[in-house]
Design an enzyme around this catalytic site. Structure first.
Site, mmCIF file in Angstrom:
data_model
loop_
_atom_site.group_PDB
_atom_site.id
_atom_site.type_symbol
_atom_site.label_atom_id
_atom_site.label_comp_id
_atom_site.label_asym_id
_atom_site.label_seq_id
_atom_site.Cartn_x
_atom_site.Cartn_y
_atom_site.Cartn_z
ATOM 1 N N SER A 143 17.709 28.667 -56.934
ATOM 2 C CA SER A 143 16.255 28.546 -57.000
ATOM 3 C C SER A 143 15.809 27.927 -55.687
ATOM 4 O O SER A 143 16.584 27.223 -55.032
ATOM 5 C CB SER A 143 15.823 27.631 -58.154
ATOM 6 O OG SER A 143 14.444 27.306 -58.061
ATOM 7 N N TYR A 156 16.035 19.856 -63.480
ATOM 8 C CA TYR A 156 16.093 21.134 -62.783
ATOM 9 C C TYR A 156 16.231 20.906 -61.284
ATOM 10 O O TYR A 156 17.089 21.530 -60.622
ATOM 11 C CB TYR A 156 14.839 21.952 -63.089
ATOM 12 C CG TYR A 156 14.929 23.414 -62.712
ATOM 13 C CD1 TYR A 156 15.614 24.313 -63.522
ATOM 14 C CD2 TYR A 156 14.323 23.902 -61.557
ATOM 15 C CE1 TYR A 156 15.691 25.667 -63.194
ATOM 16 C CE2 TYR A 156 14.393 25.242 -61.212
ATOM 17 C CZ TYR A 156 15.074 26.124 -62.036
ATOM 18 O OH TYR A 156 15.155 27.457 -61.707
#
Length: 269
Positions: A143, A156
């Site tokens: 990501s 995250y």
């Protein structure tokens, strides 16, 4: 690497980017695709759709929890036994949790298990056969959060940074022995993680978001060029450069962005 004729495994292959990757690899001429996912029925549906569309590509769908070393190894062994080898392992499975400091220990461990150990378990499972051949490719879906950060999710942001670190280590350690590594680092992608189950979630990453198919297309381009960083959102590279050039200025900018996001959307994405 040329994907035609290759044997590929995709974790998290039943939905989103993983599903698009399966289609893209089959379209590119992959000989076999293993579709590993926590949702076995959807994985089977994806496998059937791929084989119907690309009859020359064989598929193997299975339920796999990537946080389990034993489960990943068992799937890799089964796939290798059937198709001979694994040329490309797309470690794509990932999860999101929109919490900050209140994230529990159990939740941290779950995030770590999928977003970090999923990549580690993939390497443990197939690195030996790749080293024996002197060739192999790991494609890790990470990501842009791994290069930058993630507003609204401590776990995250942290696990995606760790995932980048592990991929770097793999490339440094084994790159001269024929092992290639790519990290796919998009920003907003139009999947359930961004849109929510009802497809109605609104957030700051919606603007500029891309389709899973676009990410898959860019991923195959990156594999062909053997790029470490695959950036479907090209602007991420400029953000990353700014971060490295003046960390304190970048942090101030991120705090301003967090305030804007909080006022407009709340800290959830």
């Amino acid at each position: 690497m040329e994907v035609r004729g290759k044997c590929v495994v995709v974790t998290g292959g039943a939905n989103g980017i993983g599903r698009a990757l399966c289609d893209a690899f089959a379209r590119g001429g992959a000989r076999a695709i293993g579709i590993a996912d926590i949702d076995p029925s959807t994985a089977a549906s994806v496998a059937a759709a791929v084989q119907a569309k690309y009859p020359a590509c064989q598929t193997l769908p299975r339920r796999v929890d990537v946080s389990s070393e034993a489960a990943v190894q068992a799937f890799a062994d089964e796939f290798t036994g059937r198709f001979g080898q694994i040329d490309v392992f797309c470690s794509n499975a990932g999860i999101m949790m929109r919490k900050g400091i209140e994230t529990t220990d159990v939740e941290w461990l779950r995030m770590w298990g999928v977003n970090v150990m999923g990549h580690v378990n993939a390497a443990k499972a197939v690195l030996p056969q790749m080293l024996a051949r002197g060739s192999g490719y790991f494609v890790n879906t990470v990501s842009a959060a791994g290069l930058l950060s993630q507003i609204g999710s401590a776990s995250y942001a942290t696990t995606k940074h760790a995932a980048i670190g592990f991929a770097e280590w793999l490339s440094i350690t084994y790159g001269d022995r024929g092992i290639r590594v790519s990290c796919v680092c998009p920003q907003g992608v139009q999947t359930r993680m961004l849109l929510g189950e009802d497809g109605a979630r609104k957030g700051f990453l919606q603007e500029g978001s891309v389709t899973p198919e676009f990410v898959a297309e860019k991923t195959l381009e990156g594999i062909a060029n053997e790029q470490f960083l695959i950036l479907p959102h090209e602007e991420v590279l400029e953000y990353y450069r700014r971060k490295g050039k003046d960390y304190d200025r970048w942090l101030r900018g991120m705090r301003r962005l967090q305030e804007q996001v909080s006022q407009q959307f709340g800290l959830g994405i």
